[in-house]
Write an enzyme that holds these catalytic residues in place. Structure first.
Site, PDB file in Angstrom:
ATOM      1  N   HIS A 135      34.061  52.865  24.481  1.00 57.83           N
ATOM      2  CA  HIS A 135      33.697  52.191  25.825  1.00 57.83           C
ATOM      3  C   HIS A 135      32.722  52.880  26.578  1.00 57.83           C
ATOM      4  CE1 HIS A 135      33.486  49.988  29.681  1.00 57.83           C
ATOM      5  NE2 HIS A 135      34.123  49.027  28.995  1.00 57.83           N
ATOM      6  N   ASP A 210      42.134  56.958  26.277  1.00 55.43           N
ATOM      7  CA  ASP A 210      41.728  55.932  27.140  1.00 55.43           C
ATOM      8  C   ASP A 210      42.645  54.629  26.669  1.00 55.43           C
ATOM      9  OD1 ASP A 210      40.411  53.666  27.939  1.00 55.43           O
ATOM     10  OD2 ASP A 210      38.293  53.776  27.146  1.00 55.43           O
ATOM     11  N   GLN A 213      43.074  49.665  26.545  1.00 50.02           N
ATOM     12  CA  GLN A 213      43.292  48.248  25.710  1.00 50.02           C
ATOM     13  C   GLN A 213      44.764  48.209  25.212  1.00 50.02           C
ATOM     14  OE1 GLN A 213      41.503  45.377  25.557  1.00 50.02           O
ATOM     15  NE2 GLN A 213      39.768  46.245  26.771  1.00 50.02           N
ATOM     16  N   LYS A 236      43.455  44.803  33.725  1.00 51.00           N
ATOM     17  CA  LYS A 236      43.864  44.144  32.453  1.00 51.00           C
ATOM     18  C   LYS A 236      45.072  43.955  32.118  1.00 51.00           C
ATOM     19  CE  LYS A 236      39.585  46.826  30.732  1.00 51.00           C
ATOM     20  NZ  LYS A 236      38.486  45.709  30.853  1.00 51.00           N
ATOM     21  N   CYS A 376      30.000  46.749  26.269  1.00 51.63           N
ATOM     22  CA  CYS A 376      29.932  48.423  26.885  1.00 51.63           C
ATOM     23  C   CYS A 376      30.360  49.327  25.659  1.00 51.63           C
ATOM     24  CB  CYS A 376      30.743  48.565  27.968  1.00 51.63           C
ATOM     25  SG  CYS A 376      30.410  47.353  29.488  1.00 51.63           S
TER      26      CYS A 376
HETATM   27  C1  LIG Z   1      38.673  50.877  25.940  1.00 44.46           C
HETATM   28  C2  LIG Z   1      38.122  50.527  27.424  1.00 44.46           C
HETATM   29  N1  LIG Z   1      37.937  51.740  28.356  1.00 44.46           N
HETATM   30  C3  LIG Z   1      37.368  51.551  29.659  1.00 44.46           C
HETATM   31  C4  LIG Z   1      36.990  50.224  30.151  1.00 44.46           C
HETATM   32  C5  LIG Z   1      36.675  50.456  31.643  1.00 44.46           C
HETATM   33  O1  LIG Z   1      37.498  49.986  32.242  1.00 44.46           O
HETATM   34  P1  LIG Z   1      37.076  49.575  33.974  1.00 44.46           P
HETATM   35  O2  LIG Z   1      35.689  48.680  33.977  1.00 44.46           O
HETATM   36  O3  LIG Z   1      38.160  48.673  34.271  1.00 44.46           O
HETATM   37  O4  LIG Z   1      37.048  50.809  34.516  1.00 44.46           O
HETATM   38  C6  LIG Z   1      37.397  49.288  29.423  1.00 44.46           C
HETATM   39  C7  LIG Z   1      37.035  47.963  30.107  1.00 44.46           C
HETATM   40  O5  LIG Z   1      36.650  46.834  29.262  1.00 44.46           O
HETATM   41  C8  LIG Z   1      37.828  49.480  28.084  1.00 44.46           C
HETATM   42  O6  LIG Z   1      37.831  48.189  27.326  1.00 44.46           O
END
Ligand SMILES: Cc1ncc(COP(=O)(O)O)c(C=O)c1O
Length: 425
Positions: A135, A210, A213, A236, A376
């Site tokens: 992401h 990270d 998910q 989430k 993203c």
């Molecule tokens: C795998 C992953 N990393 C990071 C993020 C970023 O999360 P946030 O926008 O809540 O900071 C997301 C959000 O969709 C994500 O799916």
């Protein structure tokens, strides 16, 4: 095993209609819906104990501080962490930036001759390793760090099947940090992060994961994953927006320079210099997101009550069903693993001859909310030679009828755009 019908009753938004039909929410990878229990916990906090934490001598300040710190304990225990290893941030993006800025700030301080932990000092000749399925939140902070310091960014490629190619030797003795997504938000792939963290440690690098998910969808123990840092967002996993979590080993957190500075993060202040509180306070400058922490802790309790093993099992069944139904459609291709091996619940697909945005609009007209775009994860789309995908992402409140409704939305798009398979007479 939990009962989806009962779970659904806890989510007020699921009883509304959109476009004149009942809402089918299949966009939990973007953000989850919130149960009454979480909404009530926030409201209860504001109605009864609202005050600024860690300051003030009155009863409300004491209650608010207790609520905030006990939320930290609950959230820590949800992922097998120690309480002082949990830092509250605005979201996962901020948590990842916090670590990137620790490197950047330590490097600046080292250049000025200050004594700093050398593990965070980075420059030309050093490298940071990510993957082609990150992401943007776990890509751009590292690009920026490399641009500032002269370090190089390297990455694991993605195979045609949507899995990481970790045999490619990108981690070597120049590597200072490896930061990898546990479960891809676009492909659904679950990566072998423990193995990757071991590869990082074998060359003396730090490791970050990270968990955006994965924490909402499967049992996660941060220590078992073997990294040094991890980040995820509250919104989430049934929690409120405005709160994310950085997990870090205490020994590392306490040797990192602060990210944001100001009130609440100090130990001692003079007019010309200050010293900083130990972690986690050192990283929580200003009045923190107290009600959100309370709400997120309630979300953890809710998921614990359901049982994360049950949540994972439920979602695997739904994902298996989704993949099977999509496989029956002509002209629809899944981007990411098409079997259930090391796979989570985000299912991205493209429909021949129809832009993903148009697919999403047609599905929306049937009340089905899905995500469209590059999610993203633009480089991942580029890897597959596509501009975007349509993504179905499920959670605890979805059942097979939601997937059936999504499939009929895809068929409606094919019919509308005249790309539906011809039925022979
Ligand atoms: C795998 C992953 N990393 C990071 C993020 C970023 O999360 P946030 O926008 O809540 O900071 C997301 C959000 O969709 C994500 O799916």
């Amino acid at each position: 095993m939990f009962n989806v019908e009962k779970v659904r009753e806890d989510f007020p938004i699921l009883s509304r209609t959109v476009r004149g039909v009942p809402l089918v929410y299949l966009d939990s990878g973007a953000t989850s819906q919130k149960p009454f229990q979480v909404l009530d916990a926030e409201r209860h906090f504001y109605e009864n104990s609202n005050a600024v934490v860690h300051r003030g001598a009155h009863a409300l300040a004491e209650e608010a501080t207790d609520a905030y710190e006990s939320a930290r304990e609950t959230i820590a225990s949800f992922v097998g962490a120690e309480t002082e290893e949990i830092v509250f941030t605005k979201n996962a993006t901020e948590a990842i930036n916090l670590v990137a800025y620790a490197f950047s700030n330590a490097t600046d301080k080292a250049r000025q001759g200050h004594e700093v932990d050398q593990r965070f000092v980075i420059g030309p000749g050093d490298s940071i390793v990510v993957s082609e399925m990150e992401h943007h939140a776990n890509l751009i902070p590292w690009q920026e760090l490399c641009a500032k310091t002269g370090a190089s960014l390297r990455w694991f490629g993605v195979t045609d099947e949507g899995r990481l190619n970790i045999e490619s030797g990108v981690i070597d003795s120049t590597t200072k940090l490896v930061s990898i997504v546990h479960q891809s938000n676009i492909l659904g792939t679950i990566n072998p992060v423990r193995q990757i963290m071991e590869m990082a440690h074998a060359v003396g690098a730090l490791g970050m994961v990270d968990l955006c998910q994965s924490v909402p969808h499967m049992p996660v123990d941060v220590h078992e994953l073997g990294g040094d840092f991890a980040a995820w967002s509250g919104h989430k996993m049934l929690g409120p927006t405005g709160i994310g979590v950085l997990w870090g080993k205490s020994e590392l957190l306490n040797s990192m320079p602060p990210f944001l500075s100001g009130g609440s993060m100090i130990e001692m202040v003079n007019m010309d210099h200050s010293t900083f509180a130990p972690a986690p306070q050192r990283f929580e400058a200003g009045v923190p997101m107290v009600a959100q922490a309370v709400g997120l802790a309630r979300a953890c309790d809710y998921l614990t009550h359901l049982g994360m093993e049950n949540v994972f099992k439920h979602e695997r069944e739904l994902t298996d069903y989704t993949l099977a139904q999509i496989a029956k459609l002509e002209g629809v291709r899944v981007i990411g693993p098409t079997d259930m091996r090391d796979r989570g619940s985000a299912v991205s697909f493209v429909v021949d001859g129809i832009h993903p945005h148009d697919v999403g609009h047609l599905m929306d007209s049937k009340g089905v909310a899905v995500r469209v775009g590059h999610h993203c994860a633009w480089p991942t789309c580029r890897r597959f030679g596509i501009p975007a995908t349509t993504r179905i992402s499920t959670y605890i409140y979805n059942d097979k009828s939601d997937i059936d409704q999504a499939i009929s939305g895809i068929k409606a798009a094919q019919e509308f755009f005249g790309t539906a398979p011809k039925v022979s007479a």
